[in-house]
Each structure stands twice: as structure tokens, then as C-alpha cells.
Design an enzyme around this catalytic site. Sequence first.
Site, PDB file in Angstrom:
ATOM      1  N   ASP A 275     -61.630  66.929  44.530  1.00 44.58           N
ATOM      2  CA  ASP A 275     -61.620  68.077  43.616  1.00 44.58           C
ATOM      3  C   ASP A 275     -60.344  68.167  42.777  1.00 44.58           C
ATOM      4  OD1 ASP A 275     -64.106  68.761  44.481  1.00 44.58           O
ATOM      5  OD2 ASP A 275     -63.480  70.476  45.697  1.00 44.58           O
TER       6      ASP A 275
ATOM      7  N   THR B 185     -63.188  65.412  51.652  1.00 47.58           N
ATOM      8  CA  THR B 185     -64.511  65.105  52.220  1.00 47.58           C
ATOM      9  C   THR B 185     -64.507  63.836  53.047  1.00 47.58           C
ATOM     10  OG1 THR B 185     -65.584  66.155  50.347  1.00 47.58           O
ATOM     11  CG2 THR B 185     -66.922  64.626  51.587  1.00 47.58           C
TER      12      THR B 185
ATOM     13  N   ASP C  13     -58.696  70.680  52.494  1.00 46.86           N
ATOM     14  CA  ASP C  13     -59.565  70.503  51.328  1.00 46.86           C
ATOM     15  C   ASP C  13     -58.623  70.504  50.118  1.00 46.86           C
ATOM     16  OD1 ASP C  13     -62.774  71.527  50.511  1.00 46.86           O
ATOM     17  OD2 ASP C  13     -61.208  71.467  48.985  1.00 46.86           O
ATOM     18  N   SER C  14     -58.855  69.612  49.167  1.00 40.81           N
ATOM     19  CA  SER C  14     -57.868  69.482  48.089  1.00 40.81           C
ATOM     20  C   SER C  14     -57.809  70.713  47.186  1.00 40.81           C
ATOM     21  CB  SER C  14     -58.114  68.224  47.268  1.00 40.81           C
ATOM     22  OG  SER C  14     -59.216  68.385  46.414  1.00 40.81           O
TER      23      SER C  14
ATOM     24  N   THR D   5     -56.515  69.540  24.263  1.00 37.19           N
ATOM     25  CA  THR D   5     -57.909  69.759  23.872  1.00 37.19           C
ATOM     26  C   THR D   5     -58.826  69.945  25.088  1.00 37.19           C
ATOM     27  OG1 THR D   5     -59.830  68.855  22.717  1.00 37.19           O
ATOM     28  CG2 THR D   5     -58.306  67.242  23.634  1.00 37.19           C
ATOM     29  N   GLN D   6     -59.863  70.775  24.881  1.00 39.37           N
ATOM     30  CA  GLN D   6     -60.903  70.934  25.917  1.00 39.37           C
ATOM     31  C   GLN D   6     -61.827  69.723  25.948  1.00 39.37           C
ATOM     32  OE1 GLN D   6     -63.069  74.578  25.116  1.00 39.37           O
ATOM     33  NE2 GLN D   6     -61.180  75.769  25.062  1.00 39.37           N
TER      34      GLN D   6
END
Length: 344
Positions: free
Chosen positions: A90, A13, A57-58, A276-277
Amino acid sequence: MPPKVLLIYTGGTIGMHADPRTGELRPMDLAHLEDQVPELERMQITLDAISFDKAIDSSDMRPADHVRIAEQVGSHYDKFDGFVVLHGSDTMAYTASALSFLLEGLNKPVILTGSQLPIGAIRTDAKENLITAIQIAAAKDEEGNAMVPEVAVYFEYGLMRGNRTVKVHAERFEAFRSPNWPALAEAGVHIRYDRAAILPHRKGPLNVHTRMDDRLAVVRLYPGIRSAWVRHALEMPDLRAVVLTTFGAGNGPTDPDLIDAFREARDRGVQLLNVTQCVGGRVEQGRYGTSVAFRDMGVVGCADMTVEAAITKAMFLMGRTQDADWVQGMKVPFAGESTASSFS
Ligand code: ASP
């Protein structure tokens, strides 16, 4: 002599502009970006810049691009005091993590930054991010050593270890957090460094690694996950590793058929990793009954590593060898990516 900093522009961006017809944001070239920041000329820092042939764009970054950036740092390493990588936010945490592994022995700053608004936008966050990132990349301590000899992300007044960052917001200027490691610096009127949090200086040459092996998959556990789907996904013929993103301290459903699906993959030589989430905290397999099966089948707990760090580290380690013992490297911190004293 003023310090020398190399800008490596990849896109994101920060350098985008809006398509006048559709309003869509699209990457622009480096010249566009430089035109927007006349302040760069007033800094007491010698700047040079290189760019990806085509800014991206990443979301389009691949492991080969991580290697490309590492090689660019490597080929300019002796000529510059520090590096600033301009990158979309991102997937910045993935690139920062990958670079921290690929650039073995790094003793100079590699600071990734970007922005949530394009540099040409009136309320842009890009200028401050860019200018402060350059200052950090140029900063030296009393002995003339780099103040931040590691890969870091600078965003909205905070400097964080790259392989500890996660993108937590799609709109706020404060888009990143480092939940399991303190900030390396805070930028207010002064840039205040937390020296105890920054990696120590390393002696010896930089060793740039150039292989990442992407034969990996991520399985995010969720209540109701179907063993048939997992079995199907893990049957991919050349798969070498699976990152299981688990609940809490590394837990998952105890459904015997689901556990069998993981065990079958393990028996075919697929290495299973447990991350872990949760945004913060760490995996401790065996703390709850709901992680005992993972521990007993040899799933490797990744302690307090982020998902981004675990994925890129596994790709990096697999890129170094065809042997299954690459997985032992997951238990050894390479670039400050984990704090665990034991990996259970
Ligand atoms: N989609 C953009 C990118 O990652 C978002 C940003 O730059 O912040 O390239």
C-alpha cells in the site's frame, strides 16, 4: 564466497495470515514467513534476516519508520552485498522514495517487495517476488559491482526505480507502474537488466540521513474546490510546505479567491509545490493560462515526479534545514526521481 543478502521484514500482506474467526488479514512474525519458503535454503546466497519488533500493515508506516529502515541498511551496509525490504504494497512507493533520499551515496541494491496474497496462500505471488528480489539484490556485473546500485521495487516480474513507482491496482498481481521511467529489469526465464536505465555506480561512503520533517500537507485540486476550505486547511500554524496535486500539466482553477488562499499561505512562508494528478507526464507551469498564477506566485513545479516522491523528498529536504531555501533542492534530481531539464 556466495553473495550475502539481508532481509529486512517490516510486515505487509506477504507475511500475513487470516484470523480464523473473522477472516481479517493480520501481520505475522518473520519465523512464519521463513517457514513458508523452504526454497530459500537452496539458493546459492547467504541470507540473514532482521525484523521490525512488530510487523505492521504498511498503512501504518510513518516517516520515522522510513528512517528506521534506512538506519538498518546503514548499520549492516558493509557486511552485505544487497538488501531486500519486505513491505506492504500500500505505501511501498512512499517508503522506496524516502529511502532513495535518505540513503545518500548508496552503491548497493535495496530492493523492496511484498505481495498481493499472503505467502501461505495457494495462489500466492509472494514466493516469486521474494525469491527474484533476493536474486536481484545479490546480482553483480562482470566487474563484481552491484548490478542495481539503487533503491528499487520488484513486483510481478518487473523491477522499477523505487522513487518512480506508483501503486496502480489493489487486486492485480501487477500492482505497480513506473510511468515516467523505464523498467530497470524484467524477469522471465532470465532476468534482463536495462543498464541504461539503472543509476551509475557511486564512489564514496554511504551517508544515512535520519531526519524527515512532516510539517507538510497535500491539497488535491478538484472542480468545485472551495477557497474557504483551502484557507482553513492552510492555516495550520507550523505548516512549511503544501503539495498541490494539479490537473494535467500543472493546471488549476483560476478562481481569484482560491488563488488568494494559496498566496496568503505563501506570504506566511509556506512553500507550495506543484505535482500533477496524472499518472504520467510532467508539470509545465505557464504552458496553459490556468497555471500562470501558480508560476507567478513562485509555486515550484515538480516536473515528472510522482506525488510519493515529491512528498518524501520535501520531508527529507525540510529535515535537513530550517531555512526556507530547502525548496531549491526540489529542482535538483537526487536519486533519479525526475528527468526534467527545467522545472517550471
Ligand atoms: N495492506 C497491505 C499493506 O500494505 C497490503 C499489501 O501488503 O499489499 O501492508
